[in-house]
Design an enzyme around this catalytic site. Sequence first.
Site, PDB file in Angstrom:
ATOM      1  N   THR A 137      38.893   9.396  36.180  1.00 56.37           N
ATOM      2  CA  THR A 137      38.383  10.515  36.591  1.00 56.37           C
ATOM      3  C   THR A 137      36.832  10.706  36.679  1.00 56.37           C
ATOM      4  OG1 THR A 137      40.173  11.606  35.374  1.00 56.37           O
ATOM      5  CG2 THR A 137      38.260  13.109  35.949  1.00 56.37           C
ATOM      6  N   GLU A 138      36.566  11.525  37.521  1.00 60.81           N
ATOM      7  CA  GLU A 138      35.071  11.669  37.808  1.00 60.81           C
ATOM      8  C   GLU A 138      34.660  13.188  37.992  1.00 60.81           C
ATOM      9  OE1 GLU A 138      33.565   9.555  41.137  1.00 60.81           O
ATOM     10  OE2 GLU A 138      34.399   7.557  40.511  1.00 60.81           O
ATOM     11  N   GLY A 142      39.212  14.486  40.220  1.00 56.88           N
ATOM     12  CA  GLY A 142      40.235  14.395  39.221  1.00 56.88           C
ATOM     13  C   GLY A 142      41.611  14.173  39.740  1.00 56.88           C
ATOM     14  N   SER A 143      42.488  15.047  40.144  1.00 58.83           N
ATOM     15  CA  SER A 143      44.129  14.839  40.636  1.00 58.83           C
ATOM     16  C   SER A 143      43.680  13.933  42.123  1.00 58.83           C
ATOM     17  CB  SER A 143      44.422  15.912  40.854  1.00 58.83           C
ATOM     18  OG  SER A 143      44.725  16.798  39.730  1.00 58.83           O
ATOM     19  N   GLN A 347      52.246  33.272  16.768  1.00 58.90           N
ATOM     20  CA  GLN A 347      52.943  34.499  16.634  1.00 58.90           C
ATOM     21  C   GLN A 347      53.775  34.572  15.333  1.00 58.90           C
ATOM     22  OE1 GLN A 347      52.256  36.617  19.016  1.00 58.90           O
ATOM     23  NE2 GLN A 347      53.403  38.384  18.477  1.00 58.90           N
ATOM     24  N   GLY A 350      51.549  35.502  12.492  1.00 56.21           N
ATOM     25  CA  GLY A 350      50.834  36.766  12.577  1.00 56.21           C
ATOM     26  C   GLY A 350      49.120  36.877  12.508  1.00 56.21           C
ATOM     27  N   GLU A 374      45.973  13.049  31.965  1.00 57.15           N
ATOM     28  CA  GLU A 374      46.893  11.991  32.483  1.00 57.15           C
ATOM     29  C   GLU A 374      47.930  12.503  33.653  1.00 57.15           C
ATOM     30  OE1 GLU A 374      48.693   8.708  30.388  1.00 57.15           O
ATOM     31  OE2 GLU A 374      47.006   9.018  28.585  1.00 57.15           O
ATOM     32  N   GLU A 378      50.827  20.375  37.369  1.00 55.47           N
ATOM     33  CA  GLU A 378      51.063  20.666  38.923  1.00 55.47           C
ATOM     34  C   GLU A 378      51.219  19.240  39.476  1.00 55.47           C
ATOM     35  OE1 GLU A 378      49.505  24.052  37.157  1.00 55.47           O
ATOM     36  OE2 GLU A 378      48.800  22.135  37.155  1.00 55.47           O
TER      37      GLU A 378
END
Length: 396
Positions: A137-138, A142-143, A347, A350, A374, A378
């Site tokens: 990655t740069e 990315g993708s 949740q 609480g 990684e 998407e």
Amino acid sequence: MNIALETMESLYPFVLTEDQEQLRREIRDFAAREIAPNVMAWDDASEFPLPVVRKMGAMGLLGVIFPAQYGGAGLGYVDYVLAIEELSAVDGSMGITVAAHNSLGSNHIFLASNEAQKQKYMPRLASGEWLAAWGLTEPGSGSDASSARTTAVKKGDRYVLNGTKTFITNGHYADVTVVIAVTDKDKGTHGLSAFVVEKGTKGFRPGKKENKLGLRASDTSELIFEDCEIPAENLLGAEGEGFVDAMRVLDGGRISIAALSLGIARGALDAALKYVKERRQFGKAIAEFQGIQWKLADMATELEAARLLTQRAAVLKDAGRKVTRESAMAKLFASEVAVRICNEAVQLFGGYGFIKDYPAEKFYRDVKLCTIGEGTSEIQRMVIAREILKVYPSRG
């Protein structure tokens, strides 16, 4: 071991061998002794616990998937998934540190190297003497790996690297880094090549350490190359095949991120089960309310479904099968399930789920990386769609 964990183990979808059960017990004991007491201190300080990482190496956790002939533990991906899950149920930072070393940096060297390179690097990596990182990655890539701008120009018997990598796990502490760089800008992804760069090489240095939302005890940083000269023999595989080999590496890497997701989700669910049995409102434990029980049922069911997908991918990987589709499915489903489980855990706690004194808050912060690292969710959907369309071609 708490009651919740014992209960959840009874739902494990596969019958494990005695050796696998022993492996799981050893890692769990180690995590309880060496990791659990320090989790929040490391998180608060964004501290990378190198001494503990070295101890994991001594246990064989930094060479799980590599053959004994190269100093590895000689285990398979099913064992590897168990190891990553056990570590991540206590601290995802330790899970991702082990995953990035095994699945990415070391595995690229193992898969793409010649025998001389294996003999030079693998014994030190598999034994944990050295730590590995992987640089794809740069800042602007990315993708879309084809938009990479880090270059490797051949000059005689050397390559000269220039550029920047970002979001690199283990970046500051790695002894060797596999770097994907452009060797022919006119060939797109087929113009990308992979190189091994050793720590201390002139012109190579780690840059900014990232200040992260979660997984803060894992080191994530920039890598900077400024007229960095390396021997031509540091080329991994054939020139122009770096991206192809990187995709093979990611097939296994995505299984490890699915395992990371399982561990974080299991840790959050275990903590929630313990809490709802202890927390009392309206005169009884909140675990007795149907609305709470339904949440728990959904969380446990989704976790088991994610584990089935992940272990299926691991079994196929151990069998030598191509797992592009299966690993993407496991990573996609497990990571998104883990985010939902950690959200529900907050949740169930609480107001206390919003407080650092309680474990749900940290699991919630840590888990989000699983849908990004990684390959984003998407990208996983794109990979899965591409693979299933190959199986069901148009009949015209």
